[in-house]
Write an enzyme that holds these catalytic residues in place. Structure first.
Site, PDB file in Angstrom:
ATOM      1  N   HIS A  72      -1.014  -5.132  19.542  1.00  0.00           N
ATOM      2  CA  HIS A  72      -0.624  -4.206  18.474  1.00  0.00           C
ATOM      3  C   HIS A  72       0.661  -3.463  18.727  1.00  0.00           C
ATOM      4  O   HIS A  72       0.934  -2.463  18.059  1.00  0.00           O
ATOM      5  CB  HIS A  72      -1.717  -3.150  18.282  1.00  0.00           C
ATOM      6  N   LYS A  87       2.061   9.233   8.517  1.00  0.00           N
ATOM      7  CA  LYS A  87       1.768   8.344   9.636  1.00  0.00           C
ATOM      8  C   LYS A  87       1.708   9.213  10.879  1.00  0.00           C
ATOM      9  O   LYS A  87       2.099  10.367  10.835  1.00  0.00           O
ATOM     10  CB  LYS A  87       2.836   7.261   9.788  1.00  0.00           C
ATOM     11  N   ARG A  88       1.249   8.670  12.007  1.00  0.00           N
ATOM     12  CA  ARG A  88       1.272   9.461  13.224  1.00  0.00           C
ATOM     13  C   ARG A  88       2.708   9.915  13.527  1.00  0.00           C
ATOM     14  O   ARG A  88       3.674   9.222  13.178  1.00  0.00           O
ATOM     15  CB  ARG A  88       0.710   8.645  14.391  1.00  0.00           C
ATOM     16  N   LYS A  98       8.810   6.236  14.975  1.00  0.00           N
ATOM     17  CA  LYS A  98       8.625   6.224  13.521  1.00  0.00           C
ATOM     18  C   LYS A  98       9.716   7.033  12.811  1.00  0.00           C
ATOM     19  O   LYS A  98       9.957   6.876  11.638  1.00  0.00           O
ATOM     20  CB  LYS A  98       7.234   6.741  13.159  1.00  0.00           C
ATOM     21  N   THR A 124       0.623  -0.303   8.047  1.00  0.00           N
ATOM     22  CA  THR A 124      -0.248  -0.664   6.923  1.00  0.00           C
ATOM     23  C   THR A 124      -0.085   0.326   5.784  1.00  0.00           C
ATOM     24  O   THR A 124      -0.409   0.003   4.645  1.00  0.00           O
ATOM     25  CB  THR A 124      -1.737  -0.707   7.338  1.00  0.00           C
ATOM     26  N   LYS A 182      -0.267  -0.070   1.547  1.00  0.00           N
ATOM     27  CA  LYS A 182      -1.019   0.791   0.628  1.00  0.00           C
ATOM     28  C   LYS A 182      -0.091   1.334  -0.455  1.00  0.00           C
ATOM     29  O   LYS A 182      -0.454   1.400  -1.634  1.00  0.00           O
ATOM     30  CB  LYS A 182      -1.655   1.961   1.383  1.00  0.00           C
TER      31      LYS A 182
HETATM   32  C1  LIG Z   1      -3.089   3.607   6.815  1.00  0.00           C
HETATM   33  C2  LIG Z   1      -3.273   4.806   7.673  1.00  0.00           C
HETATM   34  C3  LIG Z   1      -2.546   4.936   8.860  1.00  0.00           C
HETATM   35  C4  LIG Z   1      -1.500   3.928   9.290  1.00  0.00           C
HETATM   36  O1  LIG Z   1      -0.245   4.344   8.785  1.00  0.00           O
HETATM   37  P1  LIG Z   1       1.131   3.660   9.246  1.00  0.00           P
HETATM   38  O2  LIG Z   1       2.162   4.329   8.405  1.00  0.00           O
HETATM   39  O3  LIG Z   1       1.030   2.206   8.944  1.00  0.00           O
HETATM   40  O4  LIG Z   1       1.288   3.957  10.689  1.00  0.00           O
HETATM   41  C5  LIG Z   1      -2.736   6.068   9.627  1.00  0.00           C
HETATM   42  N1  LIG Z   1      -3.614   7.030   9.251  1.00  0.00           N
HETATM   43  C6  LIG Z   1      -4.317   6.947   8.108  1.00  0.00           C
HETATM   44  C7  LIG Z   1      -5.242   8.053   7.741  1.00  0.00           C
HETATM   45  C8  LIG Z   1      -4.183   5.831   7.285  1.00  0.00           C
HETATM   46  O5  LIG Z   1      -4.906   5.738   6.156  1.00  0.00           O
END
Ligand SMILES: *Cc1c(COP(=O)(O)O)cnc(C)c1O
Length: 817
Positions: A361, A552-553, A558, A662, A666
């Site tokens: 990952h 995101k985190r 990032k 991901t 979305k």
């Molecule tokens: C989808 C999701 C993530 C992943 O987000 P990325 O921008 O792809 O790192 C992290 N936290 C939550 C709550 C999510 O729904």
């Protein structure tokens, strides 16, 4: 409309109301008049669970009796989100629930709000596991999710007066969780420590302590599939009898010590994301759930057999290792086969290597787990012997395969040197039947860089499976308005099971009536989010502004810093009059992010964003034009409100660092346009939605690599772009810290002297793309056409498609017959 929605359960609303009344009476012991929304929630959850029971039991029976290989998805994290709405949707009981709850005098929204979100994951990796088990069940593939039922999930985030992140413990289990079924009778013993002795020519492990692993089962209902799989999360308990003797001497703490030690194993989820911490407890956790799960699979597939023929094990189940966290399961299966069942090494190896597959990952070298030999030897001495033997066997094989001694040395699973260590990714790459990355670009980089030696010698092992997200939660549940419009546009709701059908929406992007309806849905979602933000956070958000979101985190790679520097530069431009206020496209910039508690620069970035928000939001000069909001405690629930409301999605990581992402998927599926770099799955999203419908900027992987090689000097970029300079100077001079120049000094110093992820080098390109974004936004019809084209072409990013790819490329199995 009704005939287009999913076939419903035959239960009527009146019956469902009776079932809720029954649960209120016999489970909670309250009348409907006494009940609180939370009681109704528990009653409804219990009732739904009972509806799923027959399908759950039948799925297990069919799995054990049939010849379809099952999948065991081993993951240290499952970030499930709330369960009630999802269970209702997948079992076709949504309408009955709404009507029943109203009949009982309650508001369905209040009832579902009473559910506490389990936070058993950090971010993308844990959410992926949750999407995958949803898709496995929806496709009718027999599967177990295996993980840990942490007592405390990811911390609850708050901000203090200064805008700093505060971490609060997440007491998610204070109230009984109606979804988890604890099964004391199917427990497993997991042992640690001690020594290995020679007995009758055999190596025998004499562990020094054990914990009891108790399964807590969660039903995983497939959407419309009639199948219900199992998520089995292990809870650690002590075996030790309560020591009454000690207790009588009033030494209470001594008496409970063994319990505390054992129960610590499932106590907390490590709040790390991407980077690993070498903690003993973490290895204990990994072994705990890997060992319990493997033993559990043997129990399930060879019921009541003392001497099962485990050479058939790989035909019964294959395990997917979600990152390196469960990789200790490889030597554990070897140990079980050798020591518990008496197989010879070659037979055991043959079984093991057909059983495991590994998903990598990351690309960040610091995120590849490495365990000191000394630690494994202390905690799992027999496993260390087995790992050493695997390493020896591997070295011999390599010497046969290549004359390149340096390469053989590079590939060691067990390193020598001062602190000999075990490289878990290498162990998995050698023993796993398949190794996959999570997006095309990422899989390519794994082959070219991270695991290059392995891919050279074992090219057939390596494959790609691009991540996906479940359209049930992230479209149907999160965005009912858009879902209804899609169903209307397509004339069917089959797209929820076959997301590529969205493709047929594409012509509707040229139908102005449809585009207007789409725009109205987006606007309604913005209002819904604004109401939520007011209610939950007290924010005042103007729904007529552009919603520009980065969730995101919080991680340097990032690059939340890039976004906030651009916001600051825009603020400076307005203040200095360089940009006329009437030329500014009004924006609400929304951040959501947790930082690992020990991640200093990430936490400082959170503080900076909060203080930029404080200054900008209170400055009359930019009022109505620029606003920054940072809803704290970003989680699945917040995501479900925010993603459907977003117009501009920020995916601005440094190229080559985000394995897939991901949230980008979305957003595209919910009709946001993305501004992003050529990183992770952004590449594939852009390919599918078309370059005209994606705001691309920034360096490519090759350009980044070249810049590292040539020597990167961030100060050069600071000097070259006056906007960037002005923004950084504002931070340095205390504009966002009441004049204090020390507050953000470490951050500023990192930007100017190190900036490992090249935020400064990409700044100008990121700024330049903004005018393109704003011009398009000025033409709402065009903007929304492009947003519809994004939706129409993102069907590929369903986790159902990911699972189909796994079935074909990795697991070699399929649905139950
Ligand atoms: C989808 C999701 C993530 C992943 O987000 P990325 O921008 O792809 O790192 C992290 N936290 C939550 C709550 C999510 O729904």
């Amino acid at each position: 409309m009704t005939e287009l929605t999913a076939p419903k359960s035959s239960v009527t609303a009146a019956q469902f109301a009776d079932e809720i009344r029954n649960e209120l009476k016999y489970t909670q012991g309250v009348t409907p008049e006494q009940a609180k929304p939370a009681d109704v929630y528990v009653a409804a959850a219990t009732a739904v669970r009972k509806h799923l029971m027959d399908s759950w039991m039948k799925t297990q029976q069919d799995m054990i009796n049939g010849n379809t290989k099952a999948v065991g998805y081993l993951s240290a994290e499952f970030l499930m989100g709330k369960q009630l709405r999802n269970a209702l949707l997948n079992s076709g009981l949504t309408e009955q629930f709404e009507a029943a709850v109203k009949e009982l005098g309650f508001d369905p929204q209040q009832v579902t709000d009473a559910e506490y979100e389990p936070g058993l994951g950090n971010g993308g990796l844990g959410r992926l596991a949750a999407c995958f088990i949803d898709s496995l069940a929806s496709l009718g593939v027999p599967a177990f999710g295996y993980g840990i039922q942490y007592r405390y999930g990811i911390f609850r985030q708050e901000f203090d007066e200064e805008g700093r992140q505060i971490e609060r413990p997440d007491y998610w289990l204070t109230n009984e969780d109606p979804w988890g079924h604890i099964d004391y009778e199917r427990d497993q013993r997991v042992s640690f420590g001690g020594e290995v002795v020679e007995e009758d020519g055999k190596r025998v492990w004499k562990p020094s302590w054990s914990v009891r692993a108790i399964p807590v089962d969660y039903m995983v209902p497939g959407y419309e599939s009639g199948r219900v799989n199992t998520l089995r999360l292990w809870q650690a308990r002590s075996y030790d009898e309560f020591d009454l003797l000690t207790f009588n001497k009033s030494e209470y703490l001594d008496a409970v010590k063994p319990q505390v030690k054992a129960e610590n194993i499932s106590k907390i989820l490590y709040p790390e994301d991407s980077t690993e911490v070498g903690k003993e407890l973490r290895l204990e956790q990994q072994y705990f759930f890997a060992s319990a799960s493997i033993h559990d699979a043997i129990r399930v597939f060879y019921p009541n057999q003392d001497k099962p023929d485990l050479t058939t094990f790989p035909d019964k189940i294959c395990f997917q290792l979600n990152d390196t966290h469960p990789v200790i399961g490889i030597p554990e299966l070897m140990r079980i086969l050798l020591d518990e069942y008496g197989y010879d090494w070659d037979t055991a190896w043959n079984i093991t290597t057909k059983t495991f597959n590994y998903t990598c990952h990351t690309l960040l070298p610091e995120a590849l787990e490495v365990w000191p030999v000394a630690l494994i030897s202390k905690l799992l001495p027999r496993h260390m012997e087995i790992i050493n033997k695997i390493n020896d066997q591997f070295m011999h094989e390599l010497e046969e395969m290549t004359d390149d001694e340096a390469k053989v040395e590079r590939m060691r699973i067990v390193t020598d040197g001062d602190t000999p260590s075990v490289r878990m990714a290498y162990l998995a790459s050698y023993a796993g039947e398949h190794v996959n990355g999570v997006a095309e670009l990422h899989s390519q980089l794994l082959k070219d860089v991270t695991l290059r030696d392995f891919s050279d010698l074992f090219p057939k092992k390596f494959t790609n499976v691009t991540n996906g997200v479940t359209p049930r939660r992230f479209m149907k549940l999160a965005n009912p308005g858009l879902s209804d419009l899609i169903t209307e546009g397509l004339g069917t709701d089959k797209w929820l099971e076959d997301l590529e059908l969205l493709k047929n929406l594409e012509p509707l992007a040229q139908d102005d009536e449809f585009v207007k309806k789409f725009a109205q849905v987006k606007y309604d979602n913005k209002i819904k989010f604004a109401d939520f933000a007011k209610r939950e956070y007290g924010f005042d958000i103007d729904s007529s502004t552009m919603f520009d979101t980065m969730i995101k985190r919080l991680h340097e790679y990032k690059r939340q810093a890039l976004k906030i520097l651009e916001v600051i530069a825009t603020y400076a431009d307005i203040k200095s009059g360089k940009v006329k206020i009437e030329d500014v496209t009004p924006r609400t910039v929304i951040f959501g992010a947790k930082a690992a508690p020990g991640y200093y620069l990430a936490k400082m970035t959170i503080q900076l964003i909060n203080n930029v928000a404080k200054v900008i939001n209170n400055d009359p000069d930019v009022m109505g034009k620029l606003k920054v909001v940072f809803p704290w405690n970003y989680n699945i629930r917040v995501a479900q409100y925010l993603i459907p409301a977003t117009e501009l999605d920020e995916q601005i990581s440094q190229a080559g660092k985000e394995a897939s992402g991901t949230s980008n998927m979305k957003f595209a599926l919910n009709g946001a346009l993305t501004v992003g770099t050529l990183d992770g799955a952004n590449v594939e999203i852009r390919e599918r939605v078309g370059a005209d419908n994606f705001f691309l900027f920034g360096m490519t992987v090759d350009e980044v690599e070249k810049m590292y090689a040539d020597g990167y000097d961030p100060a050069k970029y600071y000097e070259a772009d006056p906007r960037l300079k002005a923004a950084i100077d504002m931070v340095a001079k205390g504009t966002f810290s009441d004049g204090d120049e020390d507050t953000y000094a470490p951050l500023v110093s990192d930007w100017l002297t190190k900036d490992w992820f090249m935020t400064l080098a990409d700044f100008t390109a990121y700024h330049d793309i903004q005018s393109e974004i704003e011009t398009l936004y000025g033409d709402q019809l065009e903007w929304n056409r492009k947003a519809i084209i994004n939706v129409a072409n993102s069907g590929y990013f369903s986790s159902d498609r990911s699972i189909e790819d796994y079935l074909e490329r990795v697991w070699m199995t399929g649905p139950l017959k």
